[in-house]
Scaffold this motif. Structure first.
Motif, PDB file in Angstrom:
ATOM      1  N   UNK A  58      -2.414  -7.269  -2.004  1.00  0.00           N
ATOM      2  CA  UNK A  58      -1.403  -7.985  -2.776  1.00  0.00           C
ATOM      3  C   UNK A  58      -1.869  -8.150  -4.215  1.00  0.00           C
ATOM      4  N   UNK A  59      -3.146  -8.507  -4.397  1.00  0.00           N
ATOM      5  CA  UNK A  59      -3.694  -8.658  -5.750  1.00  0.00           C
ATOM      6  C   UNK A  59      -3.602  -7.340  -6.511  1.00  0.00           C
ATOM      7  N   UNK A  60      -3.955  -6.231  -5.856  1.00  0.00           N
ATOM      8  CA  UNK A  60      -3.884  -4.927  -6.519  1.00  0.00           C
ATOM      9  C   UNK A  60      -2.446  -4.568  -6.903  1.00  0.00           C
ATOM     10  N   UNK A 113       0.815  -1.212   0.000  1.00  0.00           N
ATOM     11  CA  UNK A 113       0.000   0.000   0.000  1.00  0.00           C
ATOM     12  C   UNK A 113       0.853   1.269   0.000  1.00  0.00           C
ATOM     13  N   UNK A 114       2.158   1.141  -0.153  1.00  0.00           N
ATOM     14  CA  UNK A 114       3.015   2.323  -0.235  1.00  0.00           C
ATOM     15  C   UNK A 114       2.999   2.878  -1.654  1.00  0.00           C
ATOM     16  N   UNK A 115       3.178   4.190  -1.759  1.00  0.00           N
ATOM     17  CA  UNK A 115       3.284   4.805  -3.080  1.00  0.00           C
ATOM     18  C   UNK A 115       4.636   4.520  -3.715  1.00  0.00           C
ATOM     19  N   UNK A 116       5.661   4.495  -2.894  1.00  0.00           N
ATOM     20  CA  UNK A 116       7.008   4.187  -3.368  1.00  0.00           C
ATOM     21  C   UNK A 116       7.627   3.215  -2.375  1.00  0.00           C
ATOM     22  N   UNK A 117       8.142   2.103  -2.869  1.00  0.00           N
ATOM     23  CA  UNK A 117       8.802   1.117  -2.021  1.00  0.00           C
ATOM     24  C   UNK A 117      10.259   0.982  -2.456  1.00  0.00           C
ATOM     25  N   UNK A 118      11.160   1.147  -1.493  1.00  0.00           N
ATOM     26  CA  UNK A 118      12.593   1.072  -1.748  1.00  0.00           C
ATOM     27  C   UNK A 118      13.161  -0.008  -0.840  1.00  0.00           C
ATOM     28  N   UNK A 152      -2.572 -13.385 -10.827  1.00  0.00           N
ATOM     29  CA  UNK A 152      -1.873 -14.654 -11.056  1.00  0.00           C
ATOM     30  C   UNK A 152      -0.642 -14.786 -10.152  1.00  0.00           C
ATOM     31  N   UNK A 153       0.121 -13.711  -9.997  1.00  0.00           N
ATOM     32  CA  UNK A 153       1.285 -13.776  -9.101  1.00  0.00           C
ATOM     33  C   UNK A 153       0.844 -13.842  -7.645  1.00  0.00           C
ATOM     34  N   UNK A 154      -0.210 -13.119  -7.299  1.00  0.00           N
ATOM     35  CA  UNK A 154      -0.697 -13.152  -5.927  1.00  0.00           C
ATOM     36  C   UNK A 154      -1.143 -14.566  -5.538  1.00  0.00           C
ATOM     37  N   UNK A 155      -1.799 -15.260  -6.459  1.00  0.00           N
ATOM     38  CA  UNK A 155      -2.233 -16.637  -6.167  1.00  0.00           C
ATOM     39  C   UNK A 155      -1.030 -17.539  -5.928  1.00  0.00           C
ATOM     40  N   UNK A 156      -0.025 -17.396  -6.784  1.00  0.00           N
ATOM     41  CA  UNK A 156       1.176 -18.229  -6.607  1.00  0.00           C
ATOM     42  C   UNK A 156       1.834 -17.956  -5.250  1.00  0.00           C
TER      43      UNK A 156
END
Length: 271
Positions: A158-160, A128-133, A165-169
């Motif tokens: 996580x889906x958003x 939910x961060x705008x920028x992740x470092x 498909x990656x979230x399911x995995x």
């Protein structure tokens, strides 16, 4: 000026329009206790109308971002009696979703500065961060299913962030991976080699944010977050009204005049 709440489980410092919120439970790898959850929610509530605060930087003390929910608090909720009107486990779980939504919808730019463990609720905060470092050796994971639990409040975010498909995995495999894989998935935006590079990237991002008008950023976030939740025509109608209000407002007037006059607008950092 905003009066910040007391935060017994976090270190909070306001510098040059940036609120630095540091999870301060290093002995627990900054696991998200009920107390820390409340500190985070109360802080975001307090600053919701303050446009002098341009950004919020989330990080963890002691070399870890956040190792997820506090297992001791989970056990306490499970042992607490249910009543006709309240289920402590439901209340505990739902509080995580409330916190993630407050951070997600904050009008300020939010930056996650990620080192060490990024698990469960910490993973959700990254989403939910705008920028992740992140540093390259950060350790991401969704360990819930290995504990016999679903990542219930985290899963929608996580889906958003990375797509279904990656979230399911990741969900069914209890996904564990490093910063490079997090970047490939689109979970983080920048991967740095060490702590010094992490700080340098943070400074660069904050400089970029300071060039943007705070209310315009808040409106932009609101429009973008509404993309998947609204009828397309309703969304575009609302966006047009937001644009008109901004153009006629103080920021729009100052920004367009600054462009015409070939100068920086008054909110931008001066060199």
């Amino acid at each position: 000026m905003t009066t910040l709440p007391e935060t017994p489980n976090a270190l909070v410092e306001l510098r040059s329009g940036v609120l630095h919120f540091t999870f301060n439970r290093p002995d627990a790898r900054n696991a998200m206790s009920v107390g820390l959850l409340n500190d985070l929610c109360n802080t975001f509530d307090a600053i919701a109308e303050d446009r002098s605060i341009r950004a919020v930087v989330l990080r963890g003390a002691g070399g870890n971002f956040c190792a997820g929910g506090d297992i001791k608090d989970m056990a306490s909720a499970r042992q607490a009696p249910r009543t006709q009107h309240s289920d402590p486990v439901i209340d505990y779980s739902r509080a995580f979703g409330t916190m993630l939504r407050k951070v997600n919808e904050a009008p300020q730019a939010t930056i996650a500065l990620i080192e060490g463990a990024v698990l469960g609720g910490g993973f959700g905060l990254c989403c939910v961060s705008d920028v992740a470092i992140a540093v390259a050796d950060a350790r991401f994971g969704l360990p819930e299913t290995g504990l016999g639990l679903p990542p219930a409040q985290i899963a929608p975010f996580v889906v958003e962030r990375v797509g279904l498909t990656e979230a399911r995995r990741l969900g069914v495999c209890g996904g564990r991976f490093d910063g490079a894989e997090a970047a490939r998935l689109g979970l983080v935006h920048f991967v740095e080699s060490d702590a010094a590079s992490l700080e340098a990237r943070l400074d660069e991002v904050l400089d970029q944010i300071r060039r943007c008008a705070p209310q315009a950023n808040a409106v932009t976030k609101r429009i973008m977050l509404g993309v998947s939740r609204a009828d397309p025509d309703d969304l575009l109608d609302d966006a047009a009204r937001d644009f008109a209000e901004c153009l006629r407002g103080d920021e729009g007037t100052e920004g367009t005049m600054a462009f015409i006059e070939k100068r920086l607008p008054n909110w931008a950092a001066k060199d």
